[in-house]
Design a protein around this motif. Structure first.
Motif, PDB file in Angstrom:
ATOM      1  N   PRO B  78       0.835  -1.209   0.000  1.00 54.32           N
ATOM      2  CA  PRO B  78       0.000   0.000   0.000  1.00 54.32           C
ATOM      3  C   PRO B  78       0.871   1.260   0.000  1.00 54.32           C
ATOM      4  N   GLY B  79       0.599   2.131  -0.994  1.00 58.94           N
ATOM      5  CA  GLY B  79       1.399   3.348  -1.125  1.00 58.94           C
ATOM      6  C   GLY B  79       2.447   3.278  -2.213  1.00 58.94           C
ATOM      7  N   LYS B  80       2.536   2.131  -2.899  1.00 55.13           N
ATOM      8  CA  LYS B  80       3.548   1.968  -3.947  1.00 55.13           C
ATOM      9  C   LYS B  80       2.893   1.916  -5.324  1.00 55.13           C
ATOM     10  N   VAL B  81       3.563   2.493  -6.308  1.00 58.37           N
ATOM     11  CA  VAL B  81       3.079   2.529  -7.687  1.00 58.37           C
ATOM     12  C   VAL B  81       4.068   1.775  -8.572  1.00 58.37           C
ATOM     13  N   GLN B  82       3.542   1.159  -9.620  1.00 63.06           N
ATOM     14  CA  GLN B  82       4.369   0.339 -10.487  1.00 63.06           C
ATOM     15  C   GLN B  82       3.997   0.574 -11.948  1.00 63.06           C
ATOM     16  N   TYR B  83       5.024   0.679 -12.800  1.00 59.25           N
ATOM     17  CA  TYR B  83       4.815   0.748 -14.244  1.00 59.25           C
ATOM     18  C   TYR B  83       4.701  -0.673 -14.763  1.00 59.25           C
ATOM     19  N   SER B  84       3.772  -0.900 -15.711  1.00 62.85           N
ATOM     20  CA  SER B  84       3.534  -2.261 -16.169  1.00 62.85           C
ATOM     21  C   SER B  84       2.934  -2.274 -17.572  1.00 62.85           C
ATOM     22  N   CYS B  85       2.728  -3.466 -18.086  1.00 63.52           N
ATOM     23  CA  CYS B  85       2.095  -3.658 -19.396  1.00 63.52           C
ATOM     24  C   CYS B  85       1.003  -4.713 -19.299  1.00 63.52           C
ATOM     25  N   PHE B  86       0.022  -4.605 -20.197  1.00 60.43           N
ATOM     26  CA  PHE B  86      -0.884  -5.726 -20.435  1.00 60.43           C
ATOM     27  C   PHE B  86      -0.385  -6.461 -21.684  1.00 60.43           C
ATOM     28  N   PRO B  87       0.268  -7.631 -21.541  1.00 61.24           N
ATOM     29  CA  PRO B  87       0.576  -8.422 -22.745  1.00 61.24           C
ATOM     30  C   PRO B  87      -0.736  -8.875 -23.387  1.00 61.24           C
ATOM     31  N   ASN B  88      -0.738  -9.054 -24.737  1.00 62.12           N
ATOM     32  CA  ASN B  88      -2.031  -9.273 -25.394  1.00 62.12           C
ATOM     33  C   ASN B  88      -2.321 -10.736 -25.751  1.00 62.12           C
ATOM     34  N   GLY B  89      -1.438 -11.664 -25.323  1.00 55.13           N
ATOM     35  CA  GLY B  89      -1.693 -13.070 -25.603  1.00 55.13           C
ATOM     36  C   GLY B  89      -1.284 -13.488 -26.996  1.00 55.13           C
ATOM     37  N   ASN B  90      -0.722 -12.540 -27.729  1.00 53.91           N
ATOM     38  CA  ASN B  90      -0.367 -12.813 -29.120  1.00 53.91           C
ATOM     39  C   ASN B  90       0.964 -12.158 -29.472  1.00 53.91           C
ATOM     40  N   GLY B  91       1.830 -12.019 -28.466  1.00 53.66           N
ATOM     41  CA  GLY B  91       3.137 -11.419 -28.722  1.00 53.66           C
ATOM     42  C   GLY B  91       3.098  -9.920 -28.920  1.00 53.66           C
ATOM     43  N   GLY B  92       2.121  -9.286 -28.336  1.00 54.33           N
ATOM     44  CA  GLY B  92       2.023  -7.829 -28.428  1.00 54.33           C
ATOM     45  C   GLY B  92       1.589  -7.246 -27.094  1.00 54.33           C
ATOM     46  N   ILE B  93       1.294  -5.948 -27.103  1.00 53.13           N
ATOM     47  CA  ILE B  93       0.920  -5.253 -25.868  1.00 53.13           C
ATOM     48  C   ILE B  93      -0.443  -4.586 -26.072  1.00 53.13           C
ATOM     49  N   VAL B  94      -1.369  -4.807 -25.159  1.00 51.23           N
ATOM     50  CA  VAL B  94      -2.688  -4.153 -25.211  1.00 51.23           C
ATOM     51  C   VAL B  94      -2.528  -2.676 -24.848  1.00 51.23           C
ATOM     52  N   ASP B  95      -1.713  -2.425 -23.811  1.00 56.46           N
ATOM     53  CA  ASP B  95      -1.487  -1.045 -23.351  1.00 56.46           C
ATOM     54  C   ASP B  95      -0.378  -1.083 -22.303  1.00 56.46           C
ATOM     55  N   ASP B  96       0.211   0.070 -22.033  1.00 61.11           N
ATOM     56  CA  ASP B  96       1.044   0.173 -20.838  1.00 61.11           C
ATOM     57  C   ASP B  96       0.262   0.971 -19.806  1.00 61.11           C
ATOM     58  N   LEU B  97       0.604   0.818 -18.542  1.00 63.90           N
ATOM     59  CA  LEU B  97      -0.228   1.374 -17.482  1.00 63.90           C
ATOM     60  C   LEU B  97       0.565   1.559 -16.191  1.00 63.90           C
ATOM     61  N   LEU B  98      -0.043   2.298 -15.276  1.00 54.18           N
ATOM     62  CA  LEU B  98       0.455   2.371 -13.906  1.00 54.18           C
ATOM     63  C   LEU B  98      -0.494   1.582 -13.016  1.00 54.18           C
ATOM     64  N   VAL B  99       0.086   0.821 -12.093  1.00 53.21           N
ATOM     65  CA  VAL B  99      -0.704   0.092 -11.093  1.00 53.21           C
ATOM     66  C   VAL B  99      -0.434   0.743  -9.736  1.00 53.21           C
ATOM     67  N   TYR B 100      -1.474   1.311  -9.152  1.00 48.75           N
ATOM     68  CA  TYR B 100      -1.372   1.928  -7.825  1.00 48.75           C
ATOM     69  C   TYR B 100      -1.889   0.937  -6.793  1.00 48.75           C
ATOM     70  N   ASN B 101      -1.100   0.674  -5.774  1.00 49.69           N
ATOM     71  CA  ASN B 101      -1.619  -0.097  -4.645  1.00 49.69           C
ATOM     72  C   ASN B 101      -2.085   0.915  -3.593  1.00 49.69           C
ATOM     73  N   ILE B 102      -3.403   1.163  -3.613  1.00 50.12           N
ATOM     74  CA  ILE B 102      -3.990   2.197  -2.763  1.00 50.12           C
ATOM     75  C   ILE B 102      -4.045   1.719  -1.312  1.00 50.12           C
ATOM     76  N   ALA B 103      -4.521   0.490  -1.135  1.00 45.14           N
ATOM     77  CA  ALA B 103      -4.618  -0.148   0.182  1.00 45.14           C
ATOM     78  C   ALA B 103      -4.633  -1.651  -0.072  1.00 45.14           C
ATOM     79  N   GLU B 104      -4.711  -2.429   0.979  1.00 48.90           N
ATOM     80  CA  GLU B 104      -4.743  -3.873   0.779  1.00 48.90           C
ATOM     81  C   GLU B 104      -5.942  -4.258  -0.083  1.00 48.90           C
ATOM     82  N   ASN B 105      -5.730  -5.101  -1.096  1.00 50.40           N
ATOM     83  CA  ASN B 105      -6.793  -5.535  -2.012  1.00 50.40           C
ATOM     84  C   ASN B 105      -7.502  -4.364  -2.699  1.00 50.40           C
ATOM     85  N   ASP B 106      -6.774  -3.289  -2.931  1.00 50.21           N
ATOM     86  CA  ASP B 106      -7.379  -2.092  -3.528  1.00 50.21           C
ATOM     87  C   ASP B 106      -6.348  -1.458  -4.465  1.00 50.21           C
TER      88      ASP B 106
END
Lengths: 125, 363
Positions: B78-106
Motif C-alpha cells: 500500500p502506497g507503492k506505484v508500479q509501471y507495467s504492461c498488459f501483454p495481449n496473448g499474441n506477442g504484443g501489448i494491449v497497453d502500458d499502465l500504472l498500477v497503484y496499490n492504494i490499500a490492501e486488495n485495492d
C-alpha cells in the motif's frame, strides 16, 4: 498580425519580396505560428531552376514537417545560412531576417497573380 | 469528440487545441520548446484528465493483476506505484499502465486515453476467470500532472500530508486544497520530478485554481501535450502506438525491467517471451541520435549504410533540453546495440544517425 504591404503572398503561406529580377522568399507569420518552433530548414535546391509551386525545401518544427513551395518560378540562388544556426529567426522575424531563399525570378509577371497583403489577410481570416 | 472539465480554462489561456486520442486537448500554450524548458527548470501543469482509471478490488484483485500485467504485483505494498504492461496473448501489448496499490486488495490502474475502451473490454474478459471487483471510473475522474523540480515544493502548500519527501513512484490518499480523498502520486512522464493528482470532476476547477495559486511564486505555467511528448521522448519513455503496440512484447521494447519471470507469477505471454529471450527477439527498440542534420519522424525507414531496410522510426523530435535530434526505432536485433551506425531515410536521402542508450536527457 501586421502583414508588410510591400510583399506578395501565396495560398501556401509563403511571401515573396521582389527586388528587380531577384526576389526573397519566406513563410508568413501565420505559417510560422501554425508550425510552432522551427528547428531545421532542409533546403536542397540551391542552383536549381524550379517552376511556381514546386517544392524547394522543407521546414521542420518540433512537432511537424512541411514542404516549402516557390510562389513563382525561378532559379534558387542562395539559402539564408543564418537559419542553420538559428532557425527560430523565422518565428521571431519571418519577413526580414527570416527570409529563406533568394531566387532569380523567371517571369516577374507571375508575381502579379499572388495576393497582396489585404487579400492574404482575408484569406487567413 | 470528448473534452475534459478544463476545456474552457485552456481556451481562456489561449491554448492551441487539437484532437488527441478522441479528446479535445491543448497541444501548446506559448510554444513547445518554451514549455518544455519551463518544466525542466521550474514547474508546469498538464491536464491529463483524458487518461483512463480502473479500480480493481477485493480478494481476487492480486490474482487478476498478476495474470494480466507483466510486472510483479506481489512486490507492491500500500502506497507503492508500479509501471507495467498488459501483454495481449499474441506477442504484443494491449497497453502500458500504472498500477497503484492504494490499500490492501485495492488497486487503481491508470491507462492511456486512446485505449480505455479496448483495455476495459480486455480486463473485463480476463476477469471472468477471476471475479475481482472491477470498475471503469474514467469518466468521473480528472487528473493534473504537476511536473518540474519545484512541483512538490509548490504542492506541499496545499496539504498537511508530507508530500515533499515522498519517494519516486509512491502514492498517498490525502486531503488536498481542502478536498478529501485525493490520490496523490510522485509519478510523471517528463523525467523532471513532480506529481500526478487524481480527483472527481466536480472538484476539478477548484483544484486547478488552488494549484495555480500555490504555484504562482514558483512561476507555475500550463503546459500542452506537445511538450509532454518531447519531454517523455528525451527520457526514452514509451508511448503506446509508437514504441509499443500490439506487435511488440515488453522484452523487445526495452521493458524487461517491468517483465518479471518469477515462479510465483504466471502471466499472459510469459512463455512467448521466455521463448524470445531464449531464441532471439523479432525486433528491438533502440534510441538513436542524428549525426547528420535532419529530424526523424514516425514511420520513416531505417537502413544500413548500403541502403538495406533494417527498421522503422517509432518517434522522433528535436529535443529542446538536449539540443539535438533524437528518435526511437524498431530495428533488426543485430543493429540495436548502442554505437551502431544507422541511416534514416528522410525525403529519399539516407541521413546518418547512431544508436545510443536512453535516456537521451541525462539531467
Amino acid at each position: 498580425m501586421n502583414l508588410p504591404a510591400n510583399l506578395k503572398y501565396s495560398n501556401d503561406h509563403e511571401w515573396l519580396k521582389m527586388d528587380g529580377d531577384v526576389a526573397y522568399v519566406g513563410i508568413t507569420a501565420f505559417a510560422a505560428n501554425e508550425l510552432g518552433d522551427i528547428v531545421f530548414l532542409d533546403i536542397t535546391t540551391v542552383g536549381e531552376t524550379l517552376e511556381a509551386n514546386e517544392v524547394f525545401g522543407t521546414v521542420e518544427a518540433v512537432k511537424t514537417v512541411s514542404d516549402l513551395m516557390l510562389p513563382v518560378g525561378g532559379e534558387v540562388l542562395e539559402f539564408n545560412e543564418a537559419l542553420n544556426d538559428n532557425p527560430g529567426i523565422i518565428n521571431n522575424d519571418p519577413y526580414n531576417e527570416g527570409w529563406i531563399v533568394k531566387i532569380k525570378v523567371t517571369n516577374p509577371a507571375e508575381a502579379d497573380a499572388l495576393m497582396d497583403a489585404a487579400a492574404y489577410q482575408a484569406f487567413i481570416g | 469528440m470528448k473534452q475534459t472539465v478544463f476545456k474552457e480554462t485552456h481556451e481562456k489561456l489561449g491554448a492551441k487545441m487539437v484532437e488527441f486520442a478522441g479528446f479535445y486537448m491543448p497541444i501548446q500554450y506559448e510554444g513547445v520548446s518554451a514549455e518544455h524548458l519551463h518544466v525542466r527548470s521550474k514547474v508546469g501543469v498538464f491536464d491529463v484528465s483524458h487518461m483512463g482509471e480502473f479500480t480493481v478490488k477485493g480478494p481476487k484483485a492480486l490474482d487478476l493483476l498478476q495474470y494480466i500485467t507483466s510486472n510483479d504485483v506481489a512486490a507492491l505494498f500500500p502506497g507503492k506505484v508500479q509501471y507495467s504492461c498488459f501483454p495481449n496473448g499474441n506477442g504484443g501489448i494491449v497497453d502500458d499502465l500504472l498500477v497503484y496499490n492504494i490499500a490492501e486488495n485495492d488497486y487503481l490502474l491508470v491507462v492511456n486515453a486512446a485505449n480505455i475502451d479496448k483495455d476495459w473490454a480486455w480486463v473485463s474478459k480476463q476477469n471472468e476467470k477471476f471475479g475481482a471487483e472491477i470498475a471503469n471510473i474514467s469518466d468521473n475522474i480528472s487528473q493534473l500532472a504537476v511536473q518540474g523540480p519545484l512541483a512538490l515544493k509548490a504542492m506541499q502548500k496545499l496539504t498537511d500530508a508530507n508530500v515533499i519527501d515522498m519517494e519516486y513512484y509512491t502514492t498517498k490518499t490525502i486531503t488536498f486544497a481542502g478536498i478529501p480523498n485525493i490520490v496523490f502520486s510522485t509519478t510523471g512522464y517528463t523525467g523532471a520530478g513532480g506529481c500526478e493528482i487524481y480527483f472527481k470532476n466536480e472538484d476539478a476547477l477548484k483544484v486547478w485554481d488552488a494549484v495555480f495559486e500555490a504555484g504562482k511564486e514558483f512561476d507555475i505555467k500550463p503546459i500542452g501535450l506537445g511538450a509532454r511528448d518531447t519531454l517523455r521522448l528525451e527520457m526514452g519513455f514509451c508511448l503506446y502506438g509508437h514504441e509499443i503496440d500490439d506487435t511488440i512484447t515488453p522484452v523487445e521494447a526495452g521493458l524487461g525491467w517491468i517483465t518479471k519471470f518469477v515462479d510465483h507469477k504466471n502471466f499472459i505471454d510469459k512463455d512467448f517471451m521466455l521463448n524470445l529471450k531464449a531464441n532471439g527477439m523479432r525486433k528491438k527498440l533502440a534510441g538513436f541520435e542524428m549525426v547528420e542534420r535532419g529530424i526523424p519522424r514516425l514511420e520513416y525507414e531505417v537502413c544500413d549504410a548500403e541502403g538495406n531496410h533494417i527498421g522503422i522510426v517509432r518517434s522522433g523530435t528535436f529535443g529542446p533540453s538536449i539540443n539535438k535530434s533524437v528518435g526511437t526505432a524498431w530495428l533488426k536485433p543485430e543493429f540495436a546495440k548502442s554505437g551502431t551506425e544507422i541511416y534514416i531515410k528522410i525525403r529519399e536521402k539516407l541521413v546518418k544517425a547512431v544508436t545510443v542508450k536512453m535516456p537521451f536527457y541525462k539531467g
